[in-house]
Write an enzyme that holds these catalytic residues in place. Structure first.
Site, PDB file in Angstrom:
ATOM      1  CG  HIS A 111      -4.214  -1.124  -1.179  1.00  0.00           C
ATOM      2  ND1 HIS A 111      -4.685   0.167  -1.292  1.00  0.00           N
ATOM      3  CD2 HIS A 111      -3.913  -1.290   0.126  1.00  0.00           C
ATOM      4  CE1 HIS A 111      -4.656   0.760  -0.115  1.00  0.00           C
ATOM      5  NE2 HIS A 111      -4.189  -0.108   0.769  1.00  0.00           N
ATOM      6  CE  LYS A 163      -7.310  -0.369   1.504  1.00  0.00           C
ATOM      7  NZ  LYS A 163      -7.890  -0.612   2.825  1.00  0.00           N
ATOM      8  CB  SER A 213      -0.948   0.004   1.203  1.00  0.00           C
ATOM      9  OG  SER A 213      -0.228  -0.061   2.425  1.00  0.00           O
TER      10      SER A 213
END
Length: 397
Positions: free
Chosen positions: A213, A244, A185
């Site tokens: 991610h 996310k 990340s």
């Protein structure tokens, strides 16, 4: 001096050193542009809303319908008060999406990671973690070591030689677990899954990948790091988030063989002692997964935006870390410098966060830009003009 007075002194020191984090309050849905209290409209470059799904009508409406059908909350943990059918639907969809047999949802990916190592590892076992793994993986390994007395080791970032040495050093371990981020990340680089899986098979180890991610981001259809490497269905354990790219609400999951998720249902403490996801969140996440499956062009647009922004930063004279993900870090060195740059950018109408210690190592502070499929070319050009102005003012370009 009282404890609270000590804390106040430390907070005052944070402010003096320029590393104090101030919260910014939004008064609109998360999107390419948001309404920020006291700032008006700003372009946001610091969100994990990679596909722009936070305010997509299909995702929002699914949550509204779930509120009417199942109510606001679950009332207790799943095995005590019952599991809502929407949780089963979501878990089936997530397993299919990431190429696994089964999945189990948690209230966050932090909980999913925290619930993995201490549940399946004990004194005869070892977990080997990449040096740059997310804090939740680090805490999971620490918890497993402290509570279950398992062995732990850390290998140098993406260094297969060092990982192999760590595996060789534990020949008698009953279970060996290699744990890595899919996309790291803070760096924006991608795990070397083919090499990791080769070593896992050679040394009879389990490979676990936190794809938080990467889910919705990597691969032609957004199915994650495994799809990016052409390895969909080959990874032993995948943990990831719903907070996310998949709508950004909340929640996480662990995916893998049915035996694993069933065992986690029986023994994973964050699962046993926490309420399930609110039905509204589960329904929104399910709608987001189905939306991504119908709209793979969002993933293509995301990567087009990331390439454009990275190329333009380079042409301005900045030196972002190289990579092919929508995470574009610009390294500045000192924490105060990164926070100062983020404050100057915000004054220009661009919200991008400066990160320093303890989020990243001392001397590696940065502003981390995160691109979204929701960004228009005008949004990106607006942000680039702000970077040029602030970078010139600070002598960075």
């Amino acid at each position: 001096m009282s404890v609270m007075a000590q804390l106040q002194d430390e907070l005052a020191q944070f402010k003096k050193e320029g590393v104090y984090k101030r919260l910014n309050y939004l008064d609109s849905p998360q999107g390419a542009r948001v309404q920020m209290e006291g700032r008006g409209e700003v372009v946001i470059l610091s969100s994990n809303n990679y596909l722009g799904l936070c305010d997509v009508p299909d995702v929002v409406q699914a949550g509204k319908a779930a509120l009417d059908r199942w109510g606001a909350g679950t009332g207790s943990v799943r095995f005590i008060c019952g599991t809502f059918t929407v949780h089963r639907q979501l878990e089936d969809a997530l397993a299919k999406f990431v190429g696994c047999e089964s999945s189990l949802t948690y209230v966050s990916c932090w909980n999913a990671n925290e619930g993995l190592c201490p549940t399946i590892l004990s004194e005869p076992d070892i977990v080997i973690s990449d040096q740059l793994n997310h804090a939740s993986i680090i805490d999971s390994t620490r918890l497993a070591k402290a509570s279950m007395k398992c062995q732990t080791a850390v290998f140098k970032h993406s260094d297969m030689g060092d990982l192999e040495e760590k595996l060789k050093a534990a020949p008698n371990a009953r279970r060996k677990l290699i744990f890595t981020d899919g996309i790291f990340s803070m760096e924006g680089d991608i795990a070397k899954l083919p090499d990791l899986l080769t070593l896992a098979r050679k040394y009879d180890a389990i490979l676990a990948v936190d794809d938080s991610h990467a889910t919705g981001v990597l691969g032609k259809s957004g199915r994650g790091t495994a799809e990016h490497h052409g390895m969909l269905g080959q990874i032993d354990v995948i943990t990831s988030t719903l907070g996310k790219a998949l709508g950004g609400a909340a929640g996480g999951f662990t995916a893998g063989p049915l035996a694993l998720t069933d065992y986690l249902t029986q023994r994973s403490r964050p699962q046993l002692f926490s309420n399930a996801l609110p039905p509204t969140v589960a329904a929104s996440a399910l709608a987001a997964v189905l939306y991504v499956e119908r709209h793979p062009e969002l993933v293509s647009r995301l990567h087009q935006n990331a390439r454009y922004f990275r190329e333009q930063l380079l042409s301005l004279g900045f030196k972002p870390l190289p990579g092919e993900t929508p995470i574009v870090p610009v390294i500045l060195g000192e924490t105060a410098k990164a926070i100062h740059m983020s404050e100057l950018l915000l004054a220009e109408g661009v919200f991008v966060t400066g990160f320093g210690y303890p989020v990243v190592p001392q001397g590696h502070a940065r502003v981390r830009c995160q691109l979204s499929a929701a960004h228009s070319r005008d949004d990106l050009d607006f942000a680039l003009r702000a970077f040029k102005k602030v970078g010139s003012k600070l002598g960075l370009i």
